[in-house]
Design a protein around this motif. Structure first.
Motif, PDB file in Angstrom:
ATOM      1  N   ALA A  19       0.833  -1.200   0.000  1.00  0.00           N
ATOM      2  CA  ALA A  19       0.000   0.000   0.000  1.00  0.00           C
ATOM      3  C   ALA A  19       0.872   1.256   0.000  1.00  0.00           C
ATOM      4  O   ALA A  19       0.559   2.234  -0.686  1.00  0.00           O
ATOM      5  CB  ALA A  19      -0.926  -0.003   1.211  1.00  0.00           C
ATOM      6  N   ARG A  20       1.958   1.244   0.739  1.00  0.00           N
ATOM      7  CA  ARG A  20       2.870   2.386   0.792  1.00  0.00           C
ATOM      8  C   ARG A  20       3.505   2.632  -0.577  1.00  0.00           C
ATOM      9  O   ARG A  20       3.600   3.762  -1.048  1.00  0.00           O
ATOM     10  CB  ARG A  20       3.956   2.156   1.845  1.00  0.00           C
ATOM     11  CG  ARG A  20       4.829   3.372   2.068  1.00  0.00           C
ATOM     12  CD  ARG A  20       5.817   3.179   3.214  1.00  0.00           C
ATOM     13  NE  ARG A  20       5.107   2.979   4.477  1.00  0.00           N
ATOM     14  CZ  ARG A  20       5.229   1.877   5.239  1.00  0.00           C
ATOM     15  NH1 ARG A  20       6.034   0.906   4.888  1.00  0.00           N
ATOM     16  NH2 ARG A  20       4.557   1.773   6.364  1.00  0.00           N
ATOM     17  N   VAL A  21       3.935   1.545  -1.239  1.00  0.00           N
ATOM     18  CA  VAL A  21       4.515   1.669  -2.584  1.00  0.00           C
ATOM     19  C   VAL A  21       3.466   2.219  -3.546  1.00  0.00           C
ATOM     20  O   VAL A  21       3.758   3.123  -4.337  1.00  0.00           O
ATOM     21  CB  VAL A  21       5.067   0.307  -3.075  1.00  0.00           C
ATOM     22  CG1 VAL A  21       5.447   0.375  -4.549  1.00  0.00           C
ATOM     23  CG2 VAL A  21       6.268  -0.114  -2.237  1.00  0.00           C
ATOM     24  N   GLN A  22       2.251   1.706  -3.482  1.00  0.00           N
ATOM     25  CA  GLN A  22       1.189   2.158  -4.369  1.00  0.00           C
ATOM     26  C   GLN A  22       0.901   3.641  -4.174  1.00  0.00           C
ATOM     27  O   GLN A  22       0.780   4.395  -5.143  1.00  0.00           O
ATOM     28  CB  GLN A  22      -0.074   1.332  -4.155  1.00  0.00           C
ATOM     29  CG  GLN A  22      -1.179   1.679  -5.145  1.00  0.00           C
ATOM     30  CD  GLN A  22      -2.285   0.643  -5.157  1.00  0.00           C
ATOM     31  OE1 GLN A  22      -2.018  -0.541  -4.992  1.00  0.00           O
ATOM     32  NE2 GLN A  22      -3.500   1.080  -5.361  1.00  0.00           N
ATOM     33  N   ARG A  23       0.802   4.084  -2.923  1.00  0.00           N
ATOM     34  CA  ARG A  23       0.557   5.505  -2.648  1.00  0.00           C
ATOM     35  C   ARG A  23       1.703   6.365  -3.170  1.00  0.00           C
ATOM     36  O   ARG A  23       1.473   7.441  -3.734  1.00  0.00           O
ATOM     37  CB  ARG A  23       0.358   5.736  -1.152  1.00  0.00           C
ATOM     38  CG  ARG A  23      -1.012   5.366  -0.657  1.00  0.00           C
ATOM     39  CD  ARG A  23      -1.270   5.879   0.752  1.00  0.00           C
ATOM     40  NE  ARG A  23      -0.245   5.484   1.711  1.00  0.00           N
ATOM     41  CZ  ARG A  23      -0.244   4.357   2.416  1.00  0.00           C
ATOM     42  NH1 ARG A  23      -1.224   3.485   2.255  1.00  0.00           N
ATOM     43  NH2 ARG A  23       0.714   4.089   3.271  1.00  0.00           N
ATOM     44  N   SER A  24       2.937   5.892  -3.009  1.00  0.00           N
ATOM     45  CA  SER A  24       4.097   6.643  -3.501  1.00  0.00           C
ATOM     46  C   SER A  24       4.047   6.804  -5.012  1.00  0.00           C
ATOM     47  O   SER A  24       4.336   7.877  -5.544  1.00  0.00           O
ATOM     48  CB  SER A  24       5.403   5.933  -3.114  1.00  0.00           C
ATOM     49  OG  SER A  24       5.539   5.870  -1.719  1.00  0.00           O
ATOM     50  N   ASP A  30      -1.029  -0.133  -9.583  1.00  0.00           N
ATOM     51  CA  ASP A  30      -1.462  -1.376  -8.950  1.00  0.00           C
ATOM     52  C   ASP A  30      -0.220  -2.119  -8.496  1.00  0.00           C
ATOM     53  O   ASP A  30       0.664  -2.401  -9.304  1.00  0.00           O
ATOM     54  CB  ASP A  30      -2.249  -2.251  -9.934  1.00  0.00           C
ATOM     55  CG  ASP A  30      -3.556  -1.602 -10.350  1.00  0.00           C
ATOM     56  OD1 ASP A  30      -4.330  -1.236  -9.447  1.00  0.00           O
ATOM     57  OD2 ASP A  30      -3.783  -1.467 -11.557  1.00  0.00           O
ATOM     58  N   VAL A  31      -0.152  -2.446  -7.206  1.00  0.00           N
ATOM     59  CA  VAL A  31       1.000  -3.141  -6.639  1.00  0.00           C
ATOM     60  C   VAL A  31       0.525  -4.473  -6.086  1.00  0.00           C
ATOM     61  O   VAL A  31      -0.467  -4.545  -5.373  1.00  0.00           O
ATOM     62  CB  VAL A  31       1.661  -2.292  -5.524  1.00  0.00           C
ATOM     63  CG1 VAL A  31       2.834  -3.032  -4.922  1.00  0.00           C
ATOM     64  CG2 VAL A  31       2.103  -0.940  -6.082  1.00  0.00           C
ATOM     65  N   ASN A  32       1.245  -5.548  -6.433  1.00  0.00           N
ATOM     66  CA  ASN A  32       0.892  -6.892  -6.005  1.00  0.00           C
ATOM     67  C   ASN A  32       1.992  -7.423  -5.092  1.00  0.00           C
ATOM     68  O   ASN A  32       3.120  -7.648  -5.544  1.00  0.00           O
ATOM     69  CB  ASN A  32       0.709  -7.789  -7.227  1.00  0.00           C
ATOM     70  CG  ASN A  32       0.173  -9.146  -6.873  1.00  0.00           C
ATOM     71  OD1 ASN A  32       0.622  -9.780  -5.923  1.00  0.00           O
ATOM     72  ND2 ASN A  32      -0.779  -9.615  -7.651  1.00  0.00           N
ATOM     73  N   LEU A  33       1.672  -7.627  -3.826  1.00  0.00           N
ATOM     74  CA  LEU A  33       2.647  -8.126  -2.860  1.00  0.00           C
ATOM     75  C   LEU A  33       3.096  -9.542  -3.206  1.00  0.00           C
ATOM     76  O   LEU A  33       4.281  -9.865  -3.114  1.00  0.00           O
ATOM     77  CB  LEU A  33       2.050  -8.099  -1.448  1.00  0.00           C
ATOM     78  CG  LEU A  33       2.887  -8.753  -0.345  1.00  0.00           C
ATOM     79  CD1 LEU A  33       4.189  -7.986  -0.136  1.00  0.00           C
ATOM     80  CD2 LEU A  33       2.098  -8.830   0.948  1.00  0.00           C
ATOM     81  N   ALA A  34       2.176 -10.393  -3.631  1.00  0.00           N
ATOM     82  CA  ALA A  34       2.495 -11.796  -3.897  1.00  0.00           C
ATOM     83  C   ALA A  34       3.500 -11.966  -5.028  1.00  0.00           C
ATOM     84  O   ALA A  34       4.380 -12.822  -4.956  1.00  0.00           O
ATOM     85  CB  ALA A  34       1.221 -12.577  -4.211  1.00  0.00           C
TER      86      ALA A  34
END
Length: 101
Positions: free
Chosen positions: A19-24, A35-39
């Motif tokens: 979420a932090r990466v996506q907001r950045s 869109d950032v996917n942790l998996a």
């Protein structure tokens, strides 16, 4: 028309990190959606045409993560000596040798 860039993301360990990466990424001017996917440790950024990846990398770096662009795969070359040409040649041979039913 929007442009899409794919990245690999290093350093994420939880959903909060993603979420932090996506907001950045979404705060960078010119970004329409991120869109950032942790998996998969991947990010896909959609933005205005000509979107420069350097500010995206810098924004994620400032958040404490590493962002690296994934270059799009190039289609295999066509022509004599390529795998596609060899496949076509084999199909022609099989069709020519196969007797009618």
């Amino acid at each position: 028309m929007a442009e899409t860039i794919d990245f690999s993301v290093e350093g994420m360990t939880c959903g909060s990190c993603a979420a932090r990466v996506q907001r950045s990424l979404e705060k960078v001017p010119g970004v329409v959606q991120a869109d950032v996917n942790l998996a998969t440790h991947k990010a896909r950024v959609t933005g205005e045409p000509g979107l420069d990846p350097a500010p995206l990398v810098a924004a994620v770096d400032a958040a404490g993560y590493t962002l690296e662009r994934i270059e799009p795969a190039q289609p295999p070359p066509e022509g004599p000596g390529t795998e596609a040409e060899h496949a076509r040649a084999w199909r022609r041979r099989v069709i020519a040798v196969t007797p009618p039913a």
